[in-house]
Scaffold this motif. Structure first.
Motif, short mmCIF file in Angstrom:
data_model
loop_
_atom_site.label_atom_id
_atom_site.label_comp_id
_atom_site.label_asym_id
_atom_site.label_seq_id
_atom_site.Cartn_x
_atom_site.Cartn_y
_atom_site.Cartn_z
N HIS A 1 23.96 -52.46 -1.65
CA HIS A 1 22.74 -53.23 -1.87
C HIS A 1 22.09 -52.87 -3.18
N VAL A 2 22.60 -52.24 -4.11
CA VAL A 2 22.02 -51.75 -5.49
C VAL A 2 22.64 -52.73 -6.51
N TRP A 3 22.03 -53.01 -7.42
CA TRP A 3 22.10 -53.62 -8.56
C TRP A 3 22.02 -52.47 -9.78
N ASN A 4 23.07 -52.38 -10.24
CA ASN A 4 23.33 -51.20 -11.07
C ASN A 4 23.57 -51.59 -12.61
N PHE A 5 22.66 -51.29 -13.43
CA PHE A 5 23.04 -51.62 -15.09
C PHE A 5 22.64 -50.36 -15.88
N SER A 6 23.55 -50.12 -16.85
CA SER A 6 23.50 -48.95 -17.78
C SER A 6 24.06 -49.22 -19.17
N HIS A 7 23.62 -48.65 -20.17
CA HIS A 7 23.96 -48.69 -21.45
C HIS A 7 24.12 -47.13 -21.86
N GLU A 8 25.41 -46.86 -22.38
CA GLU A 8 25.79 -45.60 -22.41
C GLU A 8 26.64 -45.16 -23.79
N ARG A 9 26.40 -44.19 -24.39
CA ARG A 9 27.14 -44.10 -25.68
C ARG A 9 26.99 -42.70 -26.18
N ALA A 10 28.17 -42.31 -26.40
CA ALA A 10 28.14 -40.89 -27.04
C ALA A 10 28.73 -40.80 -28.50
N ARG A 11 28.09 -40.02 -29.42
CA ARG A 11 28.60 -39.59 -31.04
C ARG A 11 29.01 -38.42 -30.98
N VAL A 12 30.23 -38.49 -31.54
CA VAL A 12 31.00 -37.00 -31.55
C VAL A 12 31.27 -36.98 -33.07
N GLU A 13 30.68 -35.72 -33.40
CA GLU A 13 30.82 -35.57 -35.20
C GLU A 13 32.11 -34.80 -35.34
N ARG A 14 32.13 -34.33 -36.44
CA ARG A 14 33.62 -33.75 -37.12
C ARG A 14 34.11 -32.43 -36.18
N ASP A 15 35.18 -32.73 -35.87
CA ASP A 15 36.08 -31.60 -35.21
C ASP A 15 35.53 -31.35 -33.84
N ALA A 16 34.76 -32.37 -33.38
CA ALA A 16 34.00 -32.14 -31.72
C ALA A 16 34.92 -32.86 -31.08
N ASN A 17 34.78 -32.52 -29.80
CA ASN A 17 35.80 -32.96 -28.64
C ASN A 17 34.76 -33.30 -27.47
N LEU A 18 34.96 -34.78 -27.03
CA LEU A 18 34.30 -35.14 -25.57
C LEU A 18 35.32 -35.63 -24.65
N ASP A 19 35.35 -35.07 -23.55
CA ASP A 19 36.04 -35.44 -22.44
C ASP A 19 35.26 -36.09 -21.34
N TRP A 20 35.20 -37.40 -21.17
CA TRP A 20 34.15 -38.44 -20.31
C TRP A 20 34.89 -38.93 -18.99
N ILE A 21 34.42 -38.47 -18.18
CA ILE A 21 35.30 -38.93 -16.69
C ILE A 21 34.18 -39.67 -15.81
#
Length: 447
Positions: free
Chosen positions: A250-270
């Motif tokens: 029954h849920v209306w779901n809204f989201s704004h999501e952002r990741a900023r990854v700098e020099r030689d950095a790593n993000l694993d987003w699941i």
């Protein structure tokens, strides 16, 4: 002869989205002592009042219609609600063995926070948004509104102005946090639940963080969630972020999501999504520093009349950056999924390597999956590929399983489990994997 009055027939809908709005007032904006944080809230509120509800004439919303969203019915929790469903024990289980590095539980009544003393002594901040605004305003100001701007949309502005709950995570420079951190956002009742997550992994630091949003399915009510997620991984940092939603239907779901990854950095987003009545999720990966890497893995399973719309963007702003996106979805009933993806390569972002793929398994005649990949490349020395598939269950492997004495329903379940397995294996915790695998089995069984 008396002239008859003219009859004017209007074909305009009685309630246009430009004239509909929520009933929140400026008094709902939290009062904050820190001038920077208070200014952010004020600007977000002004954007919220200025921006209209999105319409299907806008390209990002062309396949997601909000005309049935009961905007006037939503109210904010006041923190003193009684007789609401409590958080299920399964959600609270430790991620590893019998412990967490830390766990935060957010509910309409407040929050509970648990963080290992050894991590506190090393400078880790893992707390709820209200506490962080009071005790660590300079840390909150370091990232708040820097990654996601409230002006980006009606729901981003709503979350920026009115978020009552959320998480702030900070990992100090060069600290390698071995224990996973876990937060749960529990949203029962007929409310507008507003959340804001802020994650800052400093230079050379690393951590694994799991965030879950969930609620029971409650008949006869409408619930909404609006959220912002802002992530920054500084130079040489490493973040594994697992984000799961099992909202009630029954849920209306809204989201704004952002990741900023700098020099030689790593993000694993699941990502994992099995719940909600309707979801519109904007997710962006900004590879801002040379040599930065990002992997985005997602799964969703819809049934009934669910509508899930994921809008992803992989932005390569610097040279020698790599992104890899794989989203997989299965659909039953009369449900619908939408995935819109874009790889953007900025001028000068040479040696970019970008990949995106969306695979959909349609399990009923009335289900529908829309898959729209895209590329915008403004550099000439790059390797970018994309692909999308929408198909039914393959007959040959299904026949093979049935020929070995496996009943039709079980054979179909095994094939769906195999379809999702590459994504499931990227979830680093067996207990979380098992819970979502059980939810997939329930959907297959029609429960």
């Amino acid at each position: 002869m008396t002239e008859k009055p003219k009859v004017v027939v209007s074909r305009t809908r009685r309630t246009d989205s430009a004239t509909r709005d929520f009933t929140f007032t400026k008094a709902d904006v939290p009062a904050l002592q820190d001038a920077t944080l208070a200014s952010y809230r004020t600007q977000a509120w002004e954007a919220f009042k200025r921006l209209s509800l999105p319409k299907t004439t806008e390209e990002p919303w062309r396949r997601t219609d909000l005309r049935n969203l009961p905007v006037a019915s939503f109210k904010l929790p006041n923190g003193a609600e009684q007789d609401l469903p409590s958080v299920p024990a399964d959600l609270l289980k430790p991620l590893v063995a019998d412990q967490h590095g830390g766990q935060i539980v957010l509910t309409p009544g407040g929050s509970t926070i648990d963080l290992e003393e050894s991590l506190v002594k090393q400078g880790v901040v893992f707390t709820d948004l209200v506490t962080a605004q009071e005790q660590h305003p300079e840390l909150v100001a370091r990232i708040l509104g820097e990654i996601v701007k409230p002006e980006e949309g009606k729901f981003a502005a709503l979350a920026g102005a009115l978020s009552q709950n959320g998480v702030v995570l900070y990992i100090p420079k060069n600290l390698q946090v071995q224990q996973p951190l876990h937060s749960i956002f529990w949203g029962p009742g007929a409310f507008a639940h507003i959340s804001h997550l802020l994650v800052l992994v400093d230079e050379g630091a690393s951590v694994t963080y799991v965030h879950e949003s969930a609620s029971p399915t409650e008949e006869g009510i409408d619930t909404m969630h609006a959220g912002i997620v802002e992530i920054k991984v500084e130079q040489g940092g490493n973040l594994k972020f697992v984000e799961l939603q099992s909202w009630g239907k029954h849920v209306w779901n809204f989201s704004h999501e952002r990741a900023r990854v700098e020099r030689d950095a790593n993000l694993d987003w699941i990502f994992g999504a099995i719940g909600s009545r309707l979801t519109k999720n904007f997710t962006e990966l900004d590879l801002a520093g040379q040599g930065s890497n990002g992997r985005m893995s997602g799964f969703y399973f819809t049934d009934g009349k669910q509508h899930l719309d994921h809008d992803t963007q992989q932005n390569h702003f610097a040279p020698n950056t790599t992104s890899d996106l794989l989203f997989k979805g299965a659909l039953k009933g009369k449900s619908r999924s939408v995935w819109q993806g874009m790889i953007y390569v900025a001028p000068g972002a040479q040696k970019t390597d970008g990949y995106q793929a969306n695979r959909n398994l349609v399990l009923s005649e009335q289900a529908r999956a829309d898959s729209i990949p895209g590329l915008e490349i403004l550099a000439d020395d790059v390797r970018c590929t994309h692909g999308a598939t929408v198909g039914k269950m393959e007959e040959e492997p299904l026949f093979y399983l049935k020929s070995r004495g496996i009943p039709q329903d079980e054979a179909e379940r095994l094939m769906v489990e195999g379809f999702f397995d590459p994504i499931m294996q990227r979830i680093p915790f067996e207990g979380v994997r098992e819970r979502f695998q059980a939810a997939i089995i329930q959907k297959m069984a029609g429960e």
